[in-house]
Design an enzyme around this catalytic site. Structure first.
Site, PDB file in Angstrom:
ATOM      1  N   ASN A  10       1.366  -1.604   0.013  1.00  0.00           N
ATOM      2  CA  ASN A  10      -0.134  -0.221   0.175  1.00  0.00           C
ATOM      3  C   ASN A  10       0.556   1.648  -0.068  1.00  0.00           C
ATOM      4  O   ASN A  10       1.659   1.576   1.041  1.00  0.00           O
ATOM      5  CB  ASN A  10      -0.841  -0.051   1.390  1.00  0.00           C
ATOM      6  CG  ASN A  10      -1.238   1.072   1.409  1.00  0.00           C
ATOM      7  OD1 ASN A  10      -1.713   2.475   0.400  1.00  0.00           O
ATOM      8  ND2 ASN A  10      -2.383   0.993   2.566  1.00  0.00           N
ATOM      9  N   TRP A  11       1.028   1.719  -1.456  1.00  0.00           N
ATOM     10  CA  TRP A  11       2.092   2.846  -1.477  1.00  0.00           C
ATOM     11  C   TRP A  11       1.362   4.200  -0.753  1.00  0.00           C
ATOM     12  O   TRP A  11       2.374   5.105  -0.490  1.00  0.00           O
ATOM     13  CB  TRP A  11       2.598   3.018  -2.618  1.00  0.00           C
ATOM     14  CG  TRP A  11       2.637   2.219  -3.366  1.00  0.00           C
ATOM     15  CD1 TRP A  11       3.858   1.398  -3.258  1.00  0.00           C
ATOM     16  CD2 TRP A  11       3.209   1.950  -5.095  1.00  0.00           C
ATOM     17  NE1 TRP A  11       3.990   0.085  -3.913  1.00  0.00           N
ATOM     18  CE2 TRP A  11       3.639   1.098  -4.879  1.00  0.00           C
ATOM     19  CE3 TRP A  11       3.800   3.094  -6.173  1.00  0.00           C
ATOM     20  CZ2 TRP A  11       4.925   0.543  -6.590  1.00  0.00           C
ATOM     21  CZ3 TRP A  11       4.091   2.600  -7.248  1.00  0.00           C
ATOM     22  CH2 TRP A  11       4.868   1.414  -7.313  1.00  0.00           C
ATOM     23  N   HIS A  96      -9.485   1.076   4.274  1.00  0.00           N
ATOM     24  CA  HIS A  96      -8.427   1.400   5.190  1.00  0.00           C
ATOM     25  C   HIS A  96      -8.730   2.608   6.719  1.00  0.00           C
ATOM     26  O   HIS A  96      -9.372   3.370   6.031  1.00  0.00           O
ATOM     27  CB  HIS A  96      -7.091   2.029   4.386  1.00  0.00           C
ATOM     28  CG  HIS A  96      -5.985   1.739   5.332  1.00  0.00           C
ATOM     29  ND1 HIS A  96      -5.753   3.004   6.279  1.00  0.00           N
ATOM     30  CD2 HIS A  96      -4.715   1.160   4.682  1.00  0.00           C
ATOM     31  CE1 HIS A  96      -3.937   2.775   6.623  1.00  0.00           C
ATOM     32  NE2 HIS A  96      -3.685   1.703   5.894  1.00  0.00           N
ATOM     33  N   GLU A  98      -7.162   5.175   7.964  1.00  0.00           N
ATOM     34  CA  GLU A  98      -6.281   6.079   7.167  1.00  0.00           C
ATOM     35  C   GLU A  98      -7.758   6.489   6.540  1.00  0.00           C
ATOM     36  O   GLU A  98      -8.261   8.108   6.577  1.00  0.00           O
ATOM     37  CB  GLU A  98      -5.438   6.826   6.571  1.00  0.00           C
ATOM     38  CG  GLU A  98      -4.588   6.467   7.704  1.00  0.00           C
ATOM     39  CD  GLU A  98      -3.192   5.504   6.737  1.00  0.00           C
ATOM     40  OE1 GLU A  98      -2.755   5.922   5.412  1.00  0.00           O
ATOM     41  OE2 GLU A  98      -2.175   5.066   7.123  1.00  0.00           O
ATOM     42  N   GLY A 174       2.389   2.358  10.376  1.00  0.00           N
ATOM     43  CA  GLY A 174       3.008   3.090  10.960  1.00  0.00           C
ATOM     44  C   GLY A 174       3.583   3.494  12.507  1.00  0.00           C
ATOM     45  O   GLY A 174       4.291   4.407  12.455  1.00  0.00           O
ATOM     46  N   SER A 214       2.945  -2.460  10.326  1.00  0.00           N
ATOM     47  CA  SER A 214       4.411  -2.169  10.371  1.00  0.00           C
ATOM     48  C   SER A 214       4.889  -3.484  10.331  1.00  0.00           C
ATOM     49  O   SER A 214       6.075  -4.205  10.937  1.00  0.00           O
ATOM     50  CB  SER A 214       4.935  -2.030  12.202  1.00  0.00           C
ATOM     51  OG  SER A 214       4.076  -0.371  11.804  1.00  0.00           O
ATOM     52  N   GLY A 235       3.063  -0.923   4.430  1.00  0.00           N
ATOM     53  CA  GLY A 235       2.650   0.328   3.776  1.00  0.00           C
ATOM     54  C   GLY A 235       4.400   1.100   3.915  1.00  0.00           C
ATOM     55  O   GLY A 235       4.564   0.458   2.646  1.00  0.00           O
ATOM     56  N   GLY A 236       5.281   0.978   4.684  1.00  0.00           N
ATOM     57  CA  GLY A 236       6.117   1.656   4.501  1.00  0.00           C
ATOM     58  C   GLY A 236       7.613   1.206   4.282  1.00  0.00           C
ATOM     59  O   GLY A 236       8.048   1.413   3.224  1.00  0.00           O
TER      60      GLY A 236
HETATM   61  P1  PGA Z   1       1.884   0.606   7.502  1.00  0.00           P
HETATM   62  O1  PGA Z   1       1.048   0.656   7.055  1.00  0.00           O
HETATM   63  O2  PGA Z   1       3.120  -1.355   7.149  1.00  0.00           O
HETATM   64  O3  PGA Z   1       3.546   1.502   7.166  1.00  0.00           O
HETATM   65  O4  PGA Z   1       2.548  -0.027   9.100  1.00  0.00           O
HETATM   66  C1  PGA Z   1       0.567  -0.502   6.663  1.00  0.00           C
HETATM   67  C2  PGA Z   1      -1.157   0.020   6.366  1.00  0.00           C
HETATM   68  O5  PGA Z   1      -1.491   0.771   6.533  1.00  0.00           O
HETATM   69  O6  PGA Z   1      -1.798  -0.712   5.154  1.00  0.00           O
END
Ligand code: PGA
Length: 252
Positions: A10-11, A96, A98, A174, A214, A235-236
């Protein structure tokens, strides 16, 4: 039944056009043969370019990170499922945390988006997961149950069988804090039980449930080896080709 194992990136809102193409190219070049599925969740503006880059690479697909619930119309700035499909994406990340938090996406809206995505024969990657306060109160299973009930459980069995679920505890997204492999396993098992109660064990056993929060090369192997964890939504670490390639190769 062997479930599909998936490493999904997930960019989020990262990478210019040039950087996004370079990232997708590095991942495509670095892939060795794998039975698991790799999904690149890119910003909408990069979907077409990335879909073209990975077109001939086996087991790699592209996902949008959101879509509008209506098919088309006067919704300035939005992206429809038809547009997403027309550039070669097969998946859409929905719900998601967010999107839920910063864009006020609630259960009902997400249910409508799920229907719109499935209606276009695209596959939702449906995210669920609890904030820290809920985890500390010990009501995390009930919290996730409500998310599934309100946005997915209106689906008939056949439609539900297409869904991919991503469990992402918000306190682990994150933050560098990862759920322990046992915490992930316990929740994934509980989710699978909810699916079994609603749709029967064949559907429950066939649904891929990804862990997100994470995930990195150092912890992917242990998390992915849990019996009810079928991969990750990353994500990251999906922004760095070497890290993401290591994660892709973390399935046993
Ligand atoms: P992260 O994000 O790996 O940076 O914790 C995961 C996500 O929000 O899908």
């Amino acid at each position: 039944m062997k479930r599909q194992q998936i490493a999904a990136g997930n960019w989020k809102m990262n990478k210019t056009y040039k950087e996004g193409r370079a990232l997708a190219t590095a991942i495509a070049k670095g892939m060795t043969s794998t039975d698991s599925l790799v999904i690149l969740g890119t910003p909408a503006i990069h979907l077409n370019a990335v879909a073209n880059i990975v077109k001939k690479v086996p087991n790699v697909e592209v996902a949008a990170q959101n879509c509008h619930q209506e098919k088309s119309g006067a919704y300035t700035g939005e992206t429809s499922v038809e547009m997403i499909k027309s550039v070669g994406a097969k998946y859409v990340i929905l719900g998601h945390s967010e999107r839920r938090e910063y864009f006020n996406e609630g259960h009902e809206l997400l249910a409508a988006k799920v229907d719109t995505v499935l209606g276009k024969r695209l596959i939702p990657i449906f995210c669920c997961g609890e904030p820290l306060a809920i985890r500390e109160a010990g009501t995390h299973v009930a919290h996730v149950k409500k998310q599934l009930e309100e946005s997915l459980f209106h689906l008939k069995k056949k439609a539900f069988s297409k869904i991919v679920i991503a469990y992402e505890p918000i306190w682990a997204i994150g933050t560098g804090v990862t759920a322990s492999p046992q915490q992930a396993q316990d929740m994934h098992k509980a989710i699978r039980q909810l699916l079994a109660d609603k749709y029967g064990s064949d559907i429950a056993e066939g649904t891929s449930i990804l862990y997100g929060g994470s995930v990195k090369p150092a912890n992917a192997k242990e998390i992915f080896s849990q019996p009810d964890v079928d991969g990750g939504l990353v994500g990251g670490a999906s922004l760095k080709p070497d890290d993401f390639l290591q994660i892709i190769n973390s399935f046993s």
